[in-house]
Design an enzyme around this catalytic site. Structure first.
Site, PDB file in Angstrom:
ATOM      1  N   ARG A  57       0.806  -1.219   0.000  1.00  0.00           N
ATOM      2  CA  ARG A  57       0.000   0.000   0.000  1.00  0.00           C
ATOM      3  C   ARG A  57       0.838   1.268   0.000  1.00  0.00           C
ATOM      4  O   ARG A  57       0.500   2.218  -0.705  1.00  0.00           O
ATOM      5  CB  ARG A  57      -1.010  -0.013   1.135  1.00  0.00           C
ATOM      6  CG  ARG A  57      -0.401   0.115   2.506  1.00  0.00           C
ATOM      7  CD  ARG A  57      -1.384  -0.278   3.545  1.00  0.00           C
ATOM      8  NE  ARG A  57      -1.809  -1.652   3.324  1.00  0.00           N
ATOM      9  CZ  ARG A  57      -3.058  -2.062   3.441  1.00  0.00           C
ATOM     10  NH1 ARG A  57      -4.006  -1.232   3.757  1.00  0.00           N
ATOM     11  NH2 ARG A  57      -3.356  -3.324   3.243  1.00  0.00           N
ATOM     12  N   THR A  58       1.921   1.297   0.744  1.00  0.00           N
ATOM     13  CA  THR A  58       2.720   2.524   0.778  1.00  0.00           C
ATOM     14  C   THR A  58       3.296   2.801  -0.608  1.00  0.00           C
ATOM     15  O   THR A  58       3.296   3.930  -1.095  1.00  0.00           O
ATOM     16  CB  THR A  58       3.865   2.386   1.806  1.00  0.00           C
ATOM     17  OG1 THR A  58       3.297   2.079   3.069  1.00  0.00           O
ATOM     18  CG2 THR A  58       4.669   3.656   1.914  1.00  0.00           C
ATOM     19  N   LYS A  85      22.868  -9.050  -5.247  1.00  0.00           N
ATOM     20  CA  LYS A  85      24.220  -9.431  -5.675  1.00  0.00           C
ATOM     21  C   LYS A  85      25.283  -8.810  -4.780  1.00  0.00           C
ATOM     22  O   LYS A  85      26.455  -8.854  -5.092  1.00  0.00           O
ATOM     23  CB  LYS A  85      24.441  -8.996  -7.125  1.00  0.00           C
ATOM     24  CG  LYS A  85      23.489  -9.663  -8.095  1.00  0.00           C
ATOM     25  CD  LYS A  85      23.605  -9.046  -9.481  1.00  0.00           C
ATOM     26  CE  LYS A  85      22.447  -9.491 -10.359  1.00  0.00           C
ATOM     27  NZ  LYS A  85      22.276  -8.617 -11.523  1.00  0.00           N
ATOM     28  N   ARG A 107      12.088   2.947   1.146  1.00  0.00           N
ATOM     29  CA  ARG A 107      11.800   2.112   2.320  1.00  0.00           C
ATOM     30  C   ARG A 107      13.008   1.205   2.515  1.00  0.00           C
ATOM     31  O   ARG A 107      13.526   0.638   1.548  1.00  0.00           O
ATOM     32  CB  ARG A 107      10.550   1.278   2.103  1.00  0.00           C
ATOM     33  CG  ARG A 107      10.416   0.200   3.171  1.00  0.00           C
ATOM     34  CD  ARG A 107       9.062  -0.416   3.234  1.00  0.00           C
ATOM     35  NE  ARG A 107       8.080   0.548   3.730  1.00  0.00           N
ATOM     36  CZ  ARG A 107       6.825   0.213   4.031  1.00  0.00           C
ATOM     37  NH1 ARG A 107       6.407  -1.017   3.871  1.00  0.00           N
ATOM     38  NH2 ARG A 107       5.995   1.127   4.479  1.00  0.00           N
ATOM     39  N   HIS A 135       8.113   6.222  10.115  1.00  0.00           N
ATOM     40  CA  HIS A 135       7.331   6.127   8.885  1.00  0.00           C
ATOM     41  C   HIS A 135       6.518   7.423   8.831  1.00  0.00           C
ATOM     42  O   HIS A 135       5.326   7.441   9.123  1.00  0.00           O
ATOM     43  CB  HIS A 135       6.434   4.882   8.963  1.00  0.00           C
ATOM     44  CG  HIS A 135       5.755   4.531   7.674  1.00  0.00           C
ATOM     45  ND1 HIS A 135       5.856   5.303   6.539  1.00  0.00           N
ATOM     46  CD2 HIS A 135       4.966   3.479   7.340  1.00  0.00           C
ATOM     47  CE1 HIS A 135       5.148   4.732   5.567  1.00  0.00           C
ATOM     48  NE2 HIS A 135       4.604   3.622   6.029  1.00  0.00           N
TER      49      HIS A 135
END
Lengths: 306, 423
Positions: A57-58, A85, A107, A135
């Site tokens: 959702r974010t 990697k 994020r 957040h």
């Protein structure tokens, strides 16, 4: 204009910044409810959405906000990238910035990753969640949603229920709500509440019913099982029994309270379906407001580039 | 080479010139003359407004990286870092690859030190491969010159192992060095658990993780009637336990890192990974308690906790960065800056000279004519800012970066070497 180049966390914003974002969001909420939802404000701005942690959702909310502001958007997710990697965060971001990106929405699982990045790169950075730290846009949209329902946050009583220890939403909410004049209590099993939370001016309540009776708004958090490699409580059954918000408890309260949840919901664990879907709940309003609030944040930061 | 120190105040309690301000002439590594208004042809002259000289500093618990981690530090570069900080001797940790756990490895470290001109007194591994399970061949290592036993940066978790180690080293009056820390309290802990960890959303390490292990170690020590040195004490309550144990006559000593006198958890608000240290930086109340511990003699050593790490392990998001910082180049200046006005200069110097030597069973060099030179030369009033240019180590992870200090080591003189810091 904001007082800062980045939105790394609520604790780095002034109360005036927060007010400005909420006011701007109000205008954008009107925009996204028009038949034509798009405005040209960020037409020459390129934004990279860097998600080093899963998000639905974010990420969609940010992407919609960016597109409705006419920004050019590139998406990146760690699961399909060179991070697997062994590339470092700095290298990954510098590579993306070399392609002339103006803003970064990120994020990341590490607390402070955005602050670290802001010391090394030039682009505006928006924190879309950094581990168990902050957040900020979630807290802003929560504040916006409470204000929308109750008129103001001043002296309102907000109870945050659940896994406080592993929640960036809780921390950002605490900072944001306090800056806007609200009182905050938290409720949950003691193993999920940081011992030193009272230092932040937050009271702790272990009895859910008492907490709900005290508050005007209950923000119910998801149990973050993915962040718990140690068992902090014995079973979901026992958790749901003592800390799940159920209709039967709400019916016993002497006043009606507002129920919020940042999603995704574990129905039947921290919140029962009849509560989540009731008219107490503003969960879907939060989602809608999320787009408007993120548009406001992007717009105000982009305005600093000129 | 001839070196002339002009008007140097001598802080060396074993010297007949202790607390006197005199000239010192060193010729080819030997102190030739101490007196007023000395002169010498072709001598390198060291002057400063408030010049001081003491015995060379000693550091307990220095992380050497050779063998195995030469990309972080070699014995040559740790010698340079040590000399830059006034040190002429270090007691090194065993966390190398291979681990220092038998006669030949102990001898290797001692001999590499000799070849490079620095005294290294190895602290051998306490458990095989520092895995915390089985005892190493400590008698043999002791014979080869190991000054004690420790799993270095790995705190000893197994109480039975520690008890057996205490017992095993009794015949030769060996000593165990341990960082008291219970790893199970906060397995993913990043910084001290308190107001700052809560604000930053970083997993906290409560003070009790240290206190519990101090209490355990002291109980085991009493049971085994052996010798213990606790490294890196960081908490007020932990220090109090040691104070009480010393009062009751237990043979326990302890040290504190210079970092824990200068910085507190509050310095971590910026998520600066150079300040990600183990033990974690604690509170200002803890700092006050540590200062009290230095004053009343509970703490006998201020250690550098020198731990070189390559940039790839430090220039990272905070939770991904390793614990540890360089310390040799800055420890004296840092401790002096942090303790100015709180601890007398002579007492501070003791923490770098006689204090650690007593713990290790070494004799303090005497500043007197005819003696080999083993001296740290410093000016306690000199103000300077620590920059990248002051790093002599091969690594760059310095918590001291950008810090303004009062007090600077100007030179280090040994029988074989003369090192002068840039001004």
């Amino acid at each position: 204009m904001l007082s800062t180049k980045h939105v790394l966390g609520i604790k780095y914003l002034t109360t005036a910044d927060i007010q400005k974002i909420l006011e701007t969001a109000q205008q954008f909420k009107e925009v996204i409810n028009r038949p034509i939802k798009k405005v040209p404000s960020l037409r020459d701005v390129t934004i990279a959405n860097l998600f080093f942690e899963n998000s639905t959702r974010t990420r969609i909310s940010f992407e919609l906000a960016e597109k409705r502001l006419s920004a050019d958007v590139v998406n990146f997710s760690a699961s399909s990238s060179s991070v697997k990697k062994g590339e470092t965060l700095l290298d990954t971001v510098n590579n993306i910035l070399s392609m002339k990106v103006d803003m970064v929405v990120m994020r990341h699982p590490s607390p402070g990753a955005h602050l670290f990045l802001s010391n090394h790169i030039d682009a505006n950075i928006i924190n879309a969640g950094d581990g168990t730290h902050e957040h900020p846009t979630q807290a802003l949209l929560d504040a916006y949603s409470i204000r929308e329902r109750l008129g103001s946050l001043d002296k309102k009583k907000i109870l945050i229920v659940g896994d406080i220890k592993h929640s960036r939403v809780a921390l950002s909410n605490i900072f944001c709500l306090q800056k806007l004049g609200a009182k905050v209590k938290v409720c949950g099993p003691p193993t999920l509440i940081p011992k030193h939370l009272p230092h932040l001016g937050v009271e702790v309540e272990y009895d859910l019913k008492k907490g709900l009776q005290w508050c005007d708004v209950a923000n119910v958090l998801r149990i973050q099982l993915e962040r718990q490699d140690i068992k902090y409580f014995p079973s979901l059954r026992e958790y749901a029994h003592y800390f799940g918000v159920k209709k039967s408890i709400l019916d016993e309260l002497t006043h009606q309270i507002v129920i919020m949840h940042p999603g995704p919901i574990n129905r039947g664990v921290e919140i029962s379906s009849d509560v989540a879907d009731s008219d107490h709940s503003i969960i879907l309003n939060q989602v809608e407001n999320g787009v408007a609030v993120r548009m406001a944040v992007l717009y105000l930061l982009a305005g600093q580039r000129n | 080479m001839h070196i002339l120190l002009k008007k140097a105040k001598i802080l060396n309690p074993v010297s007949p010139y202790h607390r006197r301000r005199l000239d010192i002439l060193v010729k080819n590594g030997i102190i030739r003359e101490i007196g007023k208004d000395l002169s010498a042809d072709k001598a390198e002259i060291i002057t400063s407004r408030n010049l001081h000289v003491s015995a060379g500093f000693v550091d307990i618990g220095t992380q050497i990286c050779e063998p195995g981690y030469e990309f972080r530090e070699t014995i040559e570069t740790i010698r340079d870092a040590a000399f830059a900080g006034g040190y002429t001797a270090i007691a090194s940790l065993a966390n190398t690859d291979p681990v220092i756990q038998n006669r030949s490895e102990v001898e290797f470290v001692i001999n590499r030190g000799k070849a490079c001109g620095i005294e290294i007194h190895p602290i051998g591994a306490l458990s095989q491969d520092t895995a915390g399970k089985d005892l190493t061949q400590m008698m043999e290592m002791h014979e080869a010159g190991a000054v004690g036993f420790s799993d270095g940066r790995k705190p000893i978790q197994d109480s039975g192992l520690l008890m057996r180690a205490f017992l095993y080293i009794k015949p030769f009056q060996g000593i165990v060095f341990d960082i008291p820390y219970d790893e199970n309290i906060a397995p993913h802990g990043q910084i001290h658990e308190g107001k700052v960890s809560t604000r930053l959303g970083l997993e906290g390490i409560p003070s009790i993780a240290e206190e519990i292990m101090i209490a355990r170690n002291l109980s085991l020590l009493e049971y085994a009637d052996s010798k213990l040195h606790l490294r890196g004490i960081s908490t007020r309550e932990g220090l109090q336990l040691i104070r009480e144990a010393q009062k009751s006559g237990l043979p326990v000593t302890c040290d504190v890192s210079a970092f824990h006198l200068m910085f507190s958890e509050e310095d971590l608000e910026s998520f600066d990974s150079n300040l990600k240290l183990f033990p974690p930086l604690r509170t200002k109340k803890d700092i006050s308690a540590l200062v009290r511990g230095l004053k009343d003699g509970v703490i006998q050593h201020i250690a550098s906790f020198h731990d070189p790490l390559e940039i790839e392990r430090k220039k990272l998001e905070f939770p991904y960065a390793d614990f540890g910082s360089l310390g040799l180049e800055s420890a004296f200046a840092m401790a002096h800056t942090a303790l100015k006005g709180k601890l007398a200069l002579g007492d501070l110097v003791h923490q770098f000279t006689d204090g650690p030597r007593t713990i290790l069973g070494l004799e303090t060099p005497v500043i007197d004519a005819g003696q080999p030179a083993n001296m740290a030369v410093f000016d306690p009033d000199k103000e300077w800012t620590f920059t990248d240019a002051h790093i002599r180590s091969q690594s760059r992870n310095a918590a001291a970066m950008g810090i303004k200090f009062t007090g600077k080591v100007l030179a280090t003189i040994t029988k074989q070497s003369y090192f002068q810091n840039s001004k």
